[in-house]
Design a protein around this motif. Sequence first.
Motif, mmCIF file in Angstrom:
data_model
loop_
_atom_site.group_PDB
_atom_site.id
_atom_site.type_symbol
_atom_site.label_atom_id
_atom_site.label_comp_id
_atom_site.label_asym_id
_atom_site.label_seq_id
_atom_site.Cartn_x
_atom_site.Cartn_y
_atom_site.Cartn_z
ATOM 1 N N ASP A 177 0.812 -1.213 0.000
ATOM 2 C CA ASP A 177 0.000 0.000 0.000
ATOM 3 C C ASP A 177 0.845 1.262 0.000
ATOM 4 N N ALA A 178 2.025 1.176 0.587
ATOM 5 C CA ALA A 178 2.922 2.328 0.666
ATOM 6 C C ALA A 178 4.357 1.813 0.617
ATOM 7 N N PRO A 179 5.299 2.668 0.255
ATOM 8 C CA PRO A 179 6.706 2.241 0.283
ATOM 9 C C PRO A 179 7.104 1.745 1.667
ATOM 10 N N THR A 180 7.845 0.670 1.722
ATOM 11 C CA THR A 180 8.184 -0.005 2.967
ATOM 12 C C THR A 180 9.526 0.490 3.488
ATOM 13 N N PHE A 181 9.601 0.638 4.814
ATOM 14 C CA PHE A 181 10.867 0.946 5.468
ATOM 15 C C PHE A 181 11.608 -0.377 5.684
ATOM 16 N N TRP A 182 12.617 -0.625 4.864
ATOM 17 C CA TRP A 182 13.346 -1.879 4.949
ATOM 18 C C TRP A 182 14.534 -1.812 5.899
ATOM 19 N N LEU A 183 15.013 -0.631 6.213
ATOM 20 C CA LEU A 183 16.216 -0.491 7.031
ATOM 21 C C LEU A 183 15.934 0.028 8.426
ATOM 22 N N VAL A 184 14.667 0.134 8.797
ATOM 23 C CA VAL A 184 14.285 0.510 10.161
ATOM 24 C C VAL A 184 13.117 -0.373 10.582
ATOM 25 N N GLY A 185 12.910 -0.480 11.885
ATOM 26 C CA GLY A 185 11.786 -1.269 12.389
ATOM 27 C C GLY A 185 12.025 -2.766 12.253
ATOM 28 N N ASP A 186 10.929 -3.507 12.298
ATOM 29 C CA ASP A 186 11.020 -4.970 12.248
ATOM 30 C C ASP A 186 11.497 -5.488 10.896
ATOM 31 N N ASN A 187 11.267 -4.732 9.822
ATOM 32 C CA ASN A 187 11.712 -5.191 8.498
ATOM 33 C C ASN A 187 13.229 -5.216 8.360
ATOM 34 N N SER A 188 13.924 -4.545 9.261
ATOM 35 C CA SER A 188 15.387 -4.549 9.169
ATOM 36 C C SER A 188 15.952 -5.949 9.391
ATOM 37 N N PHE A 189 15.290 -6.773 10.203
ATOM 38 C CA PHE A 189 15.743 -8.147 10.394
ATOM 39 C C PHE A 189 15.623 -8.944 9.097
ATOM 40 N N VAL A 190 14.513 -8.747 8.379
ATOM 41 C CA VAL A 190 14.332 -9.429 7.097
ATOM 42 C C VAL A 190 15.403 -8.984 6.099
ATOM 43 N N SER A 191 15.664 -7.688 6.051
ATOM 44 C CA SER A 191 16.685 -7.176 5.133
ATOM 45 C C SER A 191 18.051 -7.748 5.468
ATOM 46 N N LEU A 192 18.351 -7.857 6.745
ATOM 47 C CA LEU A 192 19.645 -8.391 7.161
ATOM 48 C C LEU A 192 19.801 -9.854 6.751
ATOM 49 N N VAL A 193 18.752 -10.638 6.921
ATOM 50 C CA VAL A 193 18.800 -12.050 6.524
ATOM 51 C C VAL A 193 18.973 -12.173 5.018
ATOM 52 N N VAL A 194 18.242 -11.370 4.249
ATOM 53 C CA VAL A 194 18.334 -11.443 2.788
ATOM 54 C C VAL A 194 19.739 -11.111 2.307
ATOM 55 N N VAL A 195 20.316 -10.041 2.830
ATOM 56 C CA VAL A 195 21.655 -9.640 2.397
ATOM 57 C C VAL A 195 22.691 -10.687 2.810
ATOM 58 N N GLY A 269 24.801 1.155 9.750
ATOM 59 C CA GLY A 269 25.613 2.155 10.403
ATOM 60 C C GLY A 269 26.014 1.717 11.801
ATOM 61 N N LYS A 270 26.446 2.693 12.611
ATOM 62 C CA LYS A 270 26.944 2.373 13.951
ATOM 63 C C LYS A 270 25.854 1.901 14.890
ATOM 64 N N SER A 271 24.620 2.275 14.660
ATOM 65 C CA SER A 271 23.512 1.900 15.539
ATOM 66 C C SER A 271 22.450 1.175 14.721
ATOM 67 N N ALA A 272 22.334 -0.131 14.953
ATOM 68 C CA ALA A 272 21.357 -0.934 14.216
ATOM 69 C C ALA A 272 19.991 -0.848 14.891
ATOM 70 N N PRO A 273 18.912 -1.051 14.140
ATOM 71 C CA PRO A 273 17.590 -1.138 14.766
ATOM 72 C C PRO A 273 17.544 -2.258 15.790
ATOM 73 N N GLU A 274 16.595 -2.172 16.701
ATOM 74 C CA GLU A 274 16.526 -3.151 17.784
ATOM 75 C C GLU A 274 16.298 -4.564 17.268
ATOM 76 N N SER A 275 15.523 -4.715 16.202
ATOM 77 C CA SER A 275 15.241 -6.046 15.680
ATOM 78 C C SER A 275 16.422 -6.650 14.938
ATOM 79 N N ALA A 276 17.435 -5.854 14.616
ATOM 80 C CA ALA A 276 18.626 -6.345 13.907
ATOM 81 C C ALA A 276 19.893 -6.092 14.712
ATOM 82 N N ASP A 277 19.747 -6.041 16.033
ATOM 83 C CA ASP A 277 20.879 -5.757 16.912
ATOM 84 C C ASP A 277 21.675 -7.038 17.138
ATOM 85 N N LEU A 278 22.540 -7.378 16.186
ATOM 86 C CA LEU A 278 23.368 -8.562 16.327
ATOM 87 C C LEU A 278 24.410 -8.352 17.419
ATOM 88 N N ILE A 279 24.895 -9.462 17.960
ATOM 89 C CA ILE A 279 25.770 -9.365 19.125
ATOM 90 C C ILE A 279 27.105 -8.730 18.765
#
Length: 339
Positions: A177-195, A269-279
């Motif tokens: 319905d609208a452009p998706t935020f892939w690098l912030v929020g919960d979708n950042s985890f999906v983007s990280l897995v895909v890359v 960047g230096k600060s990842a979203p909470e859903s993609a905060d790898l150790i």
Amino acid sequence: MASPGHAPAPPPPPSRERGASALRDRVRHAGLPYLLLVPALVLELLVHIVPMVTGITMAFRDLTQEYIRNWGAAPWAGLDNFHIAVDVNAPVGEALLRSFAITCAFTVLAVGLAWLLGATAAILMQDTFRGRGLLRALFLTPYALPVYAAVITWSFLLQRDNGLVNHVLHDQLGLTDAPTFWLVGDNSFVSLVVVSVWRTWPFAFLMLTAALQNIPRDVYEASAIDGAGMWRQIRHITLPALRPVNQVLVLVLFLWTFNDFNVPFVLFGKSAPESADLISLHIYQSSFATWDFGAGSAKSVLLLLFLLLVTAAYLLLTRERAPRATRSRGTRRRKRVHV
């Protein structure tokens, strides 16, 4: 008696001199391999051993920005940094535990999908057809590209307003319905897995393709004559033959993915979203954002211990399963011979 015009032959050397010469030759030939290993050992000492020992030492000190110039003067903290890191009831321990859980989920998905894609492509590429060489070269492109160039390209592709992914999904296909935020929020985890999967699956494809070359084609032809289809051939011929390679491949992919720092750092960047905060990124934040190098070193030591335990358990498990599988195949073979 020597002939005229020729000097007499020199007397043979004593047996003690011959023994000493043989010993020197033996030592020279035996020590040459170790001498050639000296440059690699020196580099290993400087690049890995010394920094690791330094990091372990820092984990037991209260090392903050006040002691950066002379970190050896930092007060001794003992196990306080470790107690803070593992205290899940405190904010620091709770954040570390959440990051650890996210990293475990990310590793399972990334390694599983990378292996699945690599195995599927390797099996499909076994048959000869026109353009197979070109496809193999294209499949290996993500693995050959420099990691920073590849991830920066993905960061542009995943932009919300002018990225190619949203242009295709939203503007062209109308799936959102609208452009998706892939690098912030919960979708950042999906983007990280895909890359991550895009980066690592060509390595699995390369390893499994090399392993499949060792399976004789006669085995597949004989099984096809007996009525075995493709799925039965994969289950009873391909996967058992790939077991030794898969044991090493899964371990390597696990270690690479669990320790991955480059992909999330370049992507977010230096600060990842909470859903993609790898150790790995979490430890970086603990060390270089808050300047608490003692706490960051303690978390790194805990990560090292975890990886060592998982690796040791995995090697023991696979080593025990391999003789059991060999014995079971030998038993079935003897039964068939007896019948």
